[in-house]
Design a protein around this motif. Structure first.
Motif, PDB file in Angstrom:
ATOM      1  N   VAL A  74       0.843  -1.197   0.000  1.00  0.00           N
ATOM      2  CA  VAL A  74       0.000   0.000   0.000  1.00  0.00           C
ATOM      3  C   VAL A  74       0.877   1.245   0.000  1.00  0.00           C
ATOM      4  O   VAL A  74       1.990   1.242   0.532  1.00  0.00           O
ATOM      5  N   GLU A  75       0.370   2.281  -0.614  1.00  0.00           N
ATOM      6  CA  GLU A  75       1.025   3.582  -0.578  1.00  0.00           C
ATOM      7  C   GLU A  75       0.576   4.272   0.707  1.00  0.00           C
ATOM      8  O   GLU A  75      -0.613   4.362   0.991  1.00  0.00           O
ATOM      9  N   LEU A  76       1.548   4.723   1.502  1.00  0.00           N
ATOM     10  CA  LEU A  76       1.249   5.415   2.752  1.00  0.00           C
ATOM     11  C   LEU A  76       1.594   6.893   2.623  1.00  0.00           C
ATOM     12  O   LEU A  76       2.579   7.249   1.981  1.00  0.00           O
ATOM     13  N   ASN A 103      -7.434   3.118  -0.584  1.00  0.00           N
ATOM     14  CA  ASN A 103      -7.465   1.916   0.252  1.00  0.00           C
ATOM     15  C   ASN A 103      -7.496   2.267   1.740  1.00  0.00           C
ATOM     16  O   ASN A 103      -6.575   1.940   2.470  1.00  0.00           O
ATOM     17  N   PRO A 104      -8.577   2.891   2.214  1.00  0.00           N
ATOM     18  CA  PRO A 104      -8.607   3.305   3.625  1.00  0.00           C
ATOM     19  C   PRO A 104      -8.715   2.154   4.624  1.00  0.00           C
ATOM     20  O   PRO A 104      -8.442   2.341   5.797  1.00  0.00           O
ATOM     21  N   ALA A 105      -9.084   0.975   4.200  1.00  0.00           N
ATOM     22  CA  ALA A 105      -9.262  -0.141   5.127  1.00  0.00           C
ATOM     23  C   ALA A 105      -8.004  -1.005   5.245  1.00  0.00           C
ATOM     24  O   ALA A 105      -8.039  -2.051   5.897  1.00  0.00           O
ATOM     25  N   TRP A 106      -6.888  -0.582   4.685  1.00  0.00           N
ATOM     26  CA  TRP A 106      -5.692  -1.418   4.639  1.00  0.00           C
ATOM     27  C   TRP A 106      -5.173  -1.780   6.033  1.00  0.00           C
ATOM     28  O   TRP A 106      -4.865  -2.935   6.304  1.00  0.00           O
ATOM     29  N   PHE A 107      -5.069  -0.818   6.930  1.00  0.00           N
ATOM     30  CA  PHE A 107      -4.561  -1.107   8.278  1.00  0.00           C
ATOM     31  C   PHE A 107      -5.515  -2.032   9.038  1.00  0.00           C
ATOM     32  O   PHE A 107      -5.088  -2.889   9.809  1.00  0.00           O
ATOM     33  N   LYS A 108      -6.803  -1.867   8.826  1.00  0.00           N
ATOM     34  CA  LYS A 108      -7.784  -2.761   9.460  1.00  0.00           C
ATOM     35  C   LYS A 108      -7.584  -4.193   8.962  1.00  0.00           C
ATOM     36  O   LYS A 108      -7.582  -5.143   9.749  1.00  0.00           O
ATOM     37  N   LEU A 109      -7.399  -4.353   7.659  1.00  0.00           N
ATOM     38  CA  LEU A 109      -7.149  -5.677   7.091  1.00  0.00           C
ATOM     39  C   LEU A 109      -5.829  -6.251   7.608  1.00  0.00           C
ATOM     40  O   LEU A 109      -5.755  -7.433   7.936  1.00  0.00           O
ATOM     41  N   LEU A 110      -4.806  -5.419   7.722  1.00  0.00           N
ATOM     42  CA  LEU A 110      -3.518  -5.874   8.240  1.00  0.00           C
ATOM     43  C   LEU A 110      -3.680  -6.449   9.647  1.00  0.00           C
ATOM     44  O   LEU A 110      -3.207  -7.544   9.938  1.00  0.00           O
TER      45      LEU A 110
END
Length: 186
Positions: A74-76, A103-110
């Protein structure tokens, strides 16, 4: 018998971000004096596991590695600064980190893929950790309107480890877990 170990799972930004955060840390120390973590390398802490039996932790990491490979890198984005308040005794100033707008849900998925529950998780890069209120009052005006921005791609999750019951044990690299469809190293 192998002793207990602590594990720290982080996302490391690129060298130019590490260098810039280090400049902010040095400038902060010049204004308020020394503080905890002023020499630590910039990173995004994801989770810290303490007093683990290495054979159990390593088995868990193998499972986690497979799940993380299903996630795309993901791009941060670093977008200025904010702070945490620790009751009436301290503050932590940090650079705010968010995933790309697509991709706002990336950290939640992580966190889900790692099997960790952190309901109030705020991705960040610490600049000045747990400083007293008087130091915060001196320092925050310099950060409040600073518009530091950076963008980088998170390709890996770095796992550091250290001996649990060894005084002064330092964090050492243990393993890199790759996001995305990459072949596992042999």
């Amino acid at each position: 018998m192998e002793s207990y170990k602590d594990y720290l799972m982080i996302i490391s930004p690129p060298a130019e971000v590490i260098k810039q955060i280090s400049k902010y840390k040095r400038a902060s120390a010049n204004k308020i004096g020394q503080f905890k973590g002023m020499h630590s390398t910039a990173h995004i802490s994801i989770t810290h596991q303490q007093r683990c039996k290495p054979f159990m932790a390593e088995a868990f990491m193998l499972q986690m590695e497979k799940r993380l490979m299903s996630m795309q890198p993901v791009e941060l984005h670093i977008n200025g600064f904010d702070f945490f308040k620790h009751g009436n005794v301290g503050f932590t100033i940090y650079a705010t980190v968010t995933p790309s707008p697509s991709n706002p849900a990336w950290f939640k998925l992580l966190r889900k893929q790692m099997g960790i529950k952190l309901p109030n998780f705020v991705p960040h890069i610490t600049v000045a950790k747990n400083i007293p209120p008087s130091a915060f009052k001196k320092l925050w005006p310099y950060f409040e309107n600073d518009k530091y921005n950076a963008v980088f791609k998170a390709n890996t999750l770095t796992i550091l480890h250290r001996e649990t019951f060894v005084e002064g044990a330092e964090w050492r690299p243990f393993k890199e877990l790759y996001f995305g469809n990459r072949l596992m190293p042999f």
